[in-house]
Every structure is written in structure tokens, then in C-alpha cells.
Design a protein around this motif. Structure first.
Motif, short mmCIF file in Angstrom:
data_model
loop_
_atom_site.label_atom_id
_atom_site.label_comp_id
_atom_site.label_asym_id
_atom_site.label_seq_id
_atom_site.Cartn_x
_atom_site.Cartn_y
_atom_site.Cartn_z
N ILE A 142 71.42 60.50 30.90
CA ILE A 142 70.42 59.82 31.72
C ILE A 142 69.14 59.60 30.91
CG2 ILE A 142 68.96 60.01 33.79
CD1 ILE A 142 71.88 59.45 34.48
N CYS A 143 68.74 60.60 30.13
CA CYS A 143 67.56 60.46 29.28
C CYS A 143 67.74 59.30 28.30
CB CYS A 143 67.27 61.76 28.52
SG CYS A 143 66.71 63.11 29.57
N ASN A 144 68.91 59.22 27.69
CA ASN A 144 69.19 58.11 26.77
C ASN A 144 69.14 56.77 27.48
OD1 ASN A 144 69.50 59.59 24.39
ND2 ASN A 144 71.68 59.92 24.76
N ALA A 145 69.62 56.74 28.71
CA ALA A 145 69.68 55.48 29.46
C ALA A 145 68.29 54.97 29.85
CB ALA A 145 70.53 55.65 30.71
N VAL A 146 67.35 55.88 30.11
CA VAL A 146 66.03 55.45 30.58
C VAL A 146 64.96 55.43 29.49
CG1 VAL A 146 66.45 56.11 32.97
CG2 VAL A 146 65.35 57.73 31.42
N GLY A 147 65.24 56.07 28.36
CA GLY A 147 64.29 56.04 27.26
C GLY A 147 63.28 57.18 27.29
N GLN A 148 62.51 57.25 26.23
CA GLN A 148 61.59 58.37 26.02
C GLN A 148 60.48 58.44 27.07
OE1 GLN A 148 59.93 58.61 22.08
NE2 GLN A 148 58.52 60.25 22.63
N GLU A 149 59.85 57.31 27.36
CA GLU A 149 58.71 57.31 28.27
C GLU A 149 59.09 57.85 29.65
OE1 GLU A 149 56.02 56.27 31.27
OE2 GLU A 149 57.79 55.01 31.03
N ALA A 150 60.17 57.30 30.22
CA ALA A 150 60.61 57.75 31.55
C ALA A 150 61.11 59.19 31.50
CB ALA A 150 61.70 56.83 32.09
N THR A 151 61.73 59.56 30.39
CA THR A 151 62.20 60.94 30.24
C THR A 151 61.03 61.90 30.29
OG1 THR A 151 64.15 60.29 28.96
CG2 THR A 151 63.37 62.56 28.69
N GLU A 152 60.00 61.61 29.51
CA GLU A 152 58.83 62.50 29.47
C GLU A 152 58.08 62.51 30.79
OE1 GLU A 152 56.60 61.18 26.09
OE2 GLU A 152 58.01 62.10 24.66
N ARG A 153 57.99 61.34 31.42
CA ARG A 153 57.21 61.22 32.65
C ARG A 153 57.94 61.80 33.86
NH1 ARG A 153 57.32 56.79 35.91
NH2 ARG A 153 58.22 55.53 34.25
N LEU A 154 59.26 61.60 33.97
CA LEU A 154 59.96 61.96 35.20
C LEU A 154 61.01 63.06 35.05
CD1 LEU A 154 60.50 58.31 36.42
CD2 LEU A 154 58.87 59.94 37.33
N LEU A 155 61.64 63.15 33.90
CA LEU A 155 62.78 64.05 33.79
C LEU A 155 62.46 65.42 33.20
CD1 LEU A 155 65.47 61.46 32.72
CD2 LEU A 155 65.38 62.71 34.86
N VAL A 156 61.53 65.49 32.29
CA VAL A 156 61.23 66.78 31.65
C VAL A 156 60.84 67.82 32.69
CG1 VAL A 156 59.66 67.97 30.07
CG2 VAL A 156 60.69 65.80 29.39
N CYS A 157 60.09 67.44 33.68
CA CYS A 157 59.66 68.40 34.71
C CYS A 157 60.83 68.89 35.57
CB CYS A 157 58.56 67.81 35.59
SG CYS A 157 59.05 66.36 36.51
N LYS A 158 61.90 68.16 35.60
CA LYS A 158 63.08 68.57 36.39
C LYS A 158 63.86 69.65 35.66
CE LYS A 158 62.23 65.85 39.70
NZ LYS A 158 61.69 66.39 40.92
#
Length: 158
Positions: A142-158
Motif C-alpha cells: 500500500i505504501c508503494n502504491a500511494v508514494g512517500q508523501e501519503a505514506t508519511e502523512r497517513l500511514l506511518v501513524c497507523k
């Protein structure tokens, strides 16, 4: 009959490939007739039919046979309904699995705008361990699919 519906789902990808190769003769047959069947069978009451529908959908996506508009207007809404908080547990587990498998085959925009919010919700699903396990197992994809910016903004906290 579930066995007939299952067999039909197994035949959809080869038929879709044939129609794609014969497009001048059958310009809209896949989108008008076959794609609605695949989408409908994603919610079938029979587990085997649903699994066959999911496999057919993934093959169609891998072969790039599903139009972006069909993905956004027909497939994603069904998956979002099936993975909703009040959805049946079995449907929810299957839907999150398909969402994760689809993510690498869809455009970044589609994943980020349509599927990522639900994926983030499912990462914190307090009811079902299986859902969180699928999310964790597919987190990198999922991180690869959405890219670094979205990963850092939305996924890292999960």
C-alpha cells in the motif's frame, strides 16, 4: 446454482481477452455484460462464487482489461461497502484482501482517494484481528502504491 456461477467466473477472463482481441466486432460487450456479473458476484452469498469472482477480477486487472471508470465507479464502491465497519466479518476480510491486492494495479490517485482512507480505518479495526493482520501483511504494498508523501502523512501513524 453455485457451481454454475463459480464456473462462469472462471470463464470470464478468457472471454474478456477474446473480446479485447475482437473489439471491433464486440466494442462494448465486456463492459455492458460481463463486468456487471463480476461486480455482482463479489457479493454473492456463496463463498466459492465470491472467491472465483475475486480471482476473475484480479486477473482482469492484471491483464489491464478493466477501464479506470469501471474500477472507480463499480468495483471500488462495492469493496468499500463490503469493508465498511458494519459489514459482515467474512465479507470485510475478503474485501480488505482484494483492496490490498488491487492497490499495485491501480493508479496512485485512485488508491489514494478511494481506497486509502478505508485502508487506514481497517488498520485500526478493533473488532477483527484478521483484518489488521491482512493490513499489516500488505502495508508495504500500500505504501508503494500511494508514494512517500501519503505514506508519511497517513500511514506511518497507523
Amino acid at each position: 446454482e453455485p457451481t454454475v456461477r463459480t464456473e462462469l467466473m472462471e470463464q470470464i477472463p478468457p472471454i474478456a481477452i477474446f473480446l479485447q482481441e475482437s473489439r471491433p466486432k464486440f466494442p462494448t460487450a465486456f463492459f455492458e455484460y460481463l463486468m456487471p456479473i463480476v461486480v455482482r458476484y463479489l457479493t454473492d452469498v456463496n463463498n466459492q462464487v465470491r472467491k472465483a469472482g475475486q480471482e476473475a477480477l484480479l486477473i482482469l486487472l492484471e491483464q489491464d482489461l478493466v477501464a479506470q471508470s469501471d474500477i472507480e465507479n463499480k468495483v471500488c464502491p462495492i469493496l468499500l461497502d463490503l469493508s465498511a465497519p458494519d459489514s459482515d466479518d467474512e465479507y470485510k476480510v475478503e474485501a480488505v484482501n482484494i483492496i490490498c491486492k488491487m492497490a499495485s494495479m491501480l493508479s496512485r490517485t485512485t488508491v489514494e482517494h478511494m481506497l486509502l482512507p478505508r485502508f487506514c480505518e481497517l488498520c485500526s479495526d478493533g473488532k477483527l484481528f484478521q483484518v489488521r493482520k491482512i493490513c499489516a501483511a500488505n502495508f508495504g504494498d500500500i505504501c508503494n502504491a500511494v508514494g512517500q508523501e501519503a505514506t508519511e502523512r497517513l500511514l506511518v501513524c497507523k
